[in-house]
Design a protein around this motif. Structure first.
Motif, mmCIF file in Angstrom:
data_model
loop_
_atom_site.group_PDB
_atom_site.id
_atom_site.type_symbol
_atom_site.label_atom_id
_atom_site.label_comp_id
_atom_site.label_asym_id
_atom_site.label_seq_id
_atom_site.Cartn_x
_atom_site.Cartn_y
_atom_site.Cartn_z
ATOM 1 N N ALA A 322 87.281 73.842 71.339
ATOM 2 C CA ALA A 322 88.555 73.171 71.057
ATOM 3 C C ALA A 322 89.603 73.563 72.088
ATOM 4 O O ALA A 322 90.423 72.737 72.532
ATOM 5 N N ALA A 323 89.590 74.826 72.492
ATOM 6 C CA ALA A 323 90.537 75.270 73.529
ATOM 7 C C ALA A 323 90.263 74.563 74.844
ATOM 8 O O ALA A 323 91.190 74.137 75.555
ATOM 9 N N GLY A 344 84.191 60.981 77.677
ATOM 10 C CA GLY A 344 82.776 61.091 77.341
ATOM 11 C C GLY A 344 82.393 62.520 76.948
ATOM 12 O O GLY A 344 81.616 62.748 76.003
ATOM 13 N N ALA A 345 82.982 63.487 77.728
ATOM 14 C CA ALA A 345 82.693 64.891 77.383
ATOM 15 C C ALA A 345 83.235 65.244 76.013
ATOM 16 O O ALA A 345 82.602 65.971 75.226
ATOM 17 N N ILE A 346 84.446 64.685 75.709
ATOM 18 C CA ILE A 346 85.024 64.972 74.390
ATOM 19 C C ILE A 346 84.151 64.385 73.297
ATOM 20 O O ILE A 346 83.938 65.002 72.230
ATOM 21 N N ALA A 347 83.614 63.156 73.555
ATOM 22 C CA ALA A 347 82.745 62.533 72.543
ATOM 23 C C ALA A 347 81.507 63.393 72.293
ATOM 24 O O ALA A 347 81.080 63.587 71.144
ATOM 25 N N GLU A 348 80.961 63.924 73.414
ATOM 26 C CA GLU A 348 79.786 64.783 73.230
ATOM 27 C C GLU A 348 80.148 66.056 72.452
ATOM 28 O O GLU A 348 79.393 66.501 71.569
ATOM 29 N N GLN A 349 81.289 66.644 72.831
ATOM 30 C CA GLN A 349 81.702 67.859 72.123
ATOM 31 C C GLN A 349 81.979 67.586 70.655
ATOM 32 O O GLN A 349 81.686 68.411 69.781
ATOM 33 N N VAL A 350 82.546 66.408 70.384
ATOM 34 C CA VAL A 350 82.823 66.052 68.988
ATOM 35 C C VAL A 350 81.528 65.894 68.218
ATOM 36 O O VAL A 350 81.415 66.320 67.051
ATOM 37 N N LEU A 351 80.545 65.242 68.884
ATOM 38 C CA LEU A 351 79.254 65.113 68.205
ATOM 39 C C LEU A 351 78.643 66.491 67.943
ATOM 40 O O LEU A 351 78.073 66.764 66.872
ATOM 41 N N HIS A 352 78.755 67.370 68.990
ATOM 42 C CA HIS A 352 78.236 68.739 68.781
ATOM 43 C C HIS A 352 78.986 69.467 67.673
ATOM 44 O O HIS A 352 78.391 70.201 66.846
ATOM 45 N N ILE A 420 85.556 72.016 56.026
ATOM 46 C CA ILE A 420 84.562 71.208 56.758
ATOM 47 C C ILE A 420 84.814 69.706 56.538
ATOM 48 O O ILE A 420 84.678 68.869 57.471
ATOM 49 N N ASN A 421 85.172 69.352 55.306
ATOM 50 C CA ASN A 421 85.490 67.935 55.053
ATOM 51 C C ASN A 421 86.672 67.500 55.899
ATOM 52 O O ASN A 421 86.687 66.390 56.484
ATOM 53 N N GLY A 422 87.665 68.420 56.014
ATOM 54 C CA GLY A 422 88.806 68.078 56.880
ATOM 55 C C GLY A 422 88.393 67.941 58.320
ATOM 56 O O GLY A 422 88.865 67.054 59.053
ATOM 57 N N ILE A 423 87.493 68.867 58.733
ATOM 58 C CA ILE A 423 87.007 68.793 60.122
ATOM 59 C C ILE A 423 86.236 67.495 60.351
ATOM 60 O O ILE A 423 86.385 66.824 61.405
ATOM 61 N N ASN A 424 85.431 67.122 59.376
ATOM 62 C CA ASN A 424 84.664 65.863 59.527
ATOM 63 C C ASN A 424 85.608 64.657 59.625
ATOM 64 O O ASN A 424 85.374 63.733 60.427
ATOM 65 N N ASN A 425 86.644 64.680 58.826
ATOM 66 C CA ASN A 425 87.619 63.571 58.916
ATOM 67 C C ASN A 425 88.281 63.542 60.294
ATOM 68 O O ASN A 425 88.449 62.475 60.910
ATOM 69 N N SER A 426 88.606 64.783 60.753
ATOM 70 C CA SER A 426 89.225 64.841 62.073
ATOM 71 C C SER A 426 88.274 64.383 63.149
ATOM 72 O O SER A 426 88.663 63.699 64.115
ATOM 73 N N ILE A 427 87.025 64.759 63.008
ATOM 74 C CA ILE A 427 86.030 64.335 63.994
ATOM 75 C C ILE A 427 85.881 62.814 63.986
ATOM 76 O O ILE A 427 85.777 62.160 65.051
ATOM 77 N N ASN A 428 85.864 62.242 62.778
ATOM 78 C CA ASN A 428 85.766 60.771 62.689
ATOM 79 C C ASN A 428 86.950 60.105 63.379
ATOM 80 O O ASN A 428 86.819 59.102 64.116
ATOM 81 N N LYS A 429 88.109 60.694 63.132
ATOM 82 C CA LYS A 429 89.294 60.122 63.790
ATOM 83 C C LYS A 429 89.212 60.272 65.293
ATOM 84 O O LYS A 429 89.589 59.375 66.067
ATOM 85 N N THR A 430 88.687 61.466 65.715
ATOM 86 C CA THR A 430 88.565 61.696 67.152
ATOM 87 C C THR A 430 87.615 60.685 67.781
ATOM 88 O O THR A 430 87.846 60.179 68.899
ATOM 89 N N VAL A 431 86.555 60.367 67.064
ATOM 90 C CA VAL A 431 85.589 59.385 67.569
ATOM 91 C C VAL A 431 86.247 58.011 67.708
ATOM 92 O O VAL A 431 86.059 57.292 68.707
ATOM 93 N N MET A 432 87.035 57.695 66.691
ATOM 94 C CA MET A 432 87.720 56.404 66.750
ATOM 95 C C MET A 432 88.714 56.365 67.919
ATOM 96 O O MET A 432 88.822 55.363 68.648
ATOM 97 N N VAL A 433 89.361 57.556 68.091
ATOM 98 C CA VAL A 433 90.345 57.587 69.181
ATOM 99 C C VAL A 433 89.650 57.473 70.540
ATOM 100 O O VAL A 433 90.115 56.758 71.446
ATOM 101 N N THR A 434 88.551 58.160 70.695
ATOM 102 C CA THR A 434 87.832 58.084 71.972
ATOM 103 C C THR A 434 87.294 56.689 72.222
ATOM 104 O O THR A 434 87.237 56.225 73.381
#
Length: 525
Positions: A322-323, A344-352, A420-434
């Protein structure tokens, strides 16, 4: 009468009666023996020594009287006369010894009176005897032993008026005085001898009386001993039988009652001990089973601690990512040329990150399940500790602590799930943003700012995940230590239950032995 007395009083009374009976028989024998001994002492120390001493005196006096008669015989030579005088000296020494021995013996008043009369005659005889010895000394000084023969010889020789004739007449006169003194002494001797024999007779009379008394006492003693030998044992047998019956019947009854009580009590104790043995065996089996379960729980808790440590490392890695993402956003703001690659790197990191959060979710679910199982085991352990009693108090405290740690672990896992649920929501949003950033590069700056904000949120959320993972790791580690303590306590409890079961088994064997002994005693009684 004996029925109203207790057993101790009966035994004392029996021994007292037997002792009194033995004392009476012994007293009769002692009294008779004492009287007989006294009579024997009178004979041995009084009468017999007195008679012996008096006879010695009489014998010496007789020897003197015989020697005195020999001195008036003119036919004796000078050597024979000297032998007679020597015999008289020995006789006097014997008389002195006799008087000394007799004076040492006790005398009755009658005997003492006779003895004084004897001394009177004895002194008269002694005076006359001394006079005879004086005349004999004068006769021997003249030197003519047979004056009559000398006178006849001088007359035949015609020397009737010679000095030798005068000496012969003097010797003849002294010889006549010696003969007259011998006759006088004979009379004194008879009186003295009779007095001495009277004292001897008195001692013989006392001796005969003592002998007759001793003989009668001996007869009486024989009768008393015979009576004691017959009546004593018969009385002892009768008293022994009566007292034995009086003592044995209530004692037999009491012993039977006591033995029946022992048999009944030992039977009940044996049944109780068998029941306790079964319970102890069941408890030992339960404790053994619980120990096995706690070993498995300890292994699971150690594995959970390892997984929690791995999740902590992953969360730290995510925080680092994240840093790095924040740095990428700043670089995107500085240069939009490399935005496509960074997105693209952020998308990969988000998936990871999504995969890591899924792993963390799985770990927290496993921790929650382990906490539920630990909670159930702690409840069961508390119940077993209550059933065990005093020996299970320490185990109950440990089980309560495990239950509290399990509740905390469950609460922490619930918090982690929420994060974790919050993180998953954030990840979903991050995916949408990317995805939107890929579609339009014109709004990249605005999206980059939104992405920066979202990355800050992700960093905070990941930081919360790290903190929660650290707490889960520490709780899981404490839970593993507590489970090890529970296992040690269960091992001690298992050892105590085994020893208790062994002790109860020994008690059961001892009780069975006691029951057999009571039955044997019952058959004897």
């Amino acid at each position: 009468m004996l029925r109203n007395l207790n057993l101790q009083t009966r035994l004392i009374s029996a021994f007292l009666m037997m002792g009194i009976l033995v004392f009476l028989v012994a007293w009769v024998g002692w009294s008779s023996t004492s009287n007989l001994s006294q009579h024997i002492e009178t004979l041995g120390k009084n009468n017999l020594p007195s008679i012996e001493a008096l006879l010695k005196i009489n014998e010496g006096q007789t020897q003197i009287e015989s020697s005195e008669r020999a001195l008036i015989n003119p036919a004796l030579s000078q050597e024979e006369r000297q032998d007679a005088l020597n015999r008289m000296d020995k006789a006097w020494q014997q008389i002195k010894d006799g008087f000394k021995a007799y004076e040492a013996t006790p005398r009755t008043p009658e005997e003492d009176a006779l003895y004084k009369q004897m001394l009177k005659y004895w002194e008269e005889w002694e005076q006359e005897d001394q006079e005879l010895l004086r005349i004999n000394q004068e006769f021997e000084t003249v030197g003519i032993l047979n004056p009559l023969a000398l006178q006849l010889n001088l007359i035949n020789q015609g020397k009737s008026k010679s000095p030798e004739m005068a000496r012969a007449k003097t010797a003849s006169n002294l010889l006549n005085k010696l003969r007259q003194q011998a006759k006088l002494i004979r009379f004194k001797f008879i009186n003295s001898e009779n007095a001495t024999l009277a004292v001897v007779q008195a001692n013989r009379k006392q001796a005969n009386e003592a002998y007759e008394t001793a003989y009668n006492d001996s007869k009486n003693t024989q009768v008393a001993v015979l009576l004691g030998m017959t009546v004593g044992p018969l009385t002892a047998i009768i008293l022994g039988v009566a007292l034995s019956m009086a003592i044995a019947k209530p004692l037999d009854k009491a012993l039977k009652g006591i033995i029946n009580m022992i048999v009944s009590s030992s039977t009940e104790i044996a049944a109780t001990i068998e029941q306790q043995e079964r319970i102890a065996v069941q408890q030992a089996a339960s404790v053994n089973q619980t120990t096995t379960t706690m070993d498995e729980l300890g292994a699971s808790s150690r594995q959970s601690a390892m997984q929690a440590e791995s999740a902590l490392e992953n969360a730290s890695n995510v925080l680092n990512l994240a840093a790095e993402g924040s740095k990428v956003v700043h670089k995107t703001q500085q240069g939009m040329l490399s935005l496509t690659e960074k997105v693209g790197a952020i998308a990969e990191q988000v998936l990871h990150l999504s995969q890591q959060t899924n792993q963390i979710a799985n770990i927290t679910n496993l921790v929650s399940d382990l906490a539920n199982q630990t909670n159930m085991l702690a409840i069961n352990a508390t119940v077993e500790a209550v059933r065990t009693g005093e020996q299970g108090k320490g185990f109950g405290v440990v089980a309560t602590e495990i239950r509290r740690l399990a509740d905390q672990s469950k609460k922490s896992s619930d918090q982690i799930n929420d994060l974790i649920n919050g993180i998953n929501n954030s990840i979903n949003k991050t995916v949408m943003v990317t995805d939107e950033g890929k579609k339009t590069l014109d709004n990249s700056l605005k999206l980059t700012e939104g992405t920066a904000d979202n990355f800050n949120k992700v960093a905070n959320a990941i930081n919360s995940v790290v903190v929660s993972s650290q707490q889960i790791y520490l709780n899981t580690k404490q839970q593993a230590i507590a489970i090890e303590q529970v296992v040690d306590a269960m091992n001690l409890l298992n050892k105590g239950a085994t020893e208790t079961a062994s002790g109860i088994t020994q008690s059961r064997i001892g009780t069975q032995t006691l029951n057999k002994a009571a039955l044997n005693l019952t058959s004897l009684v």
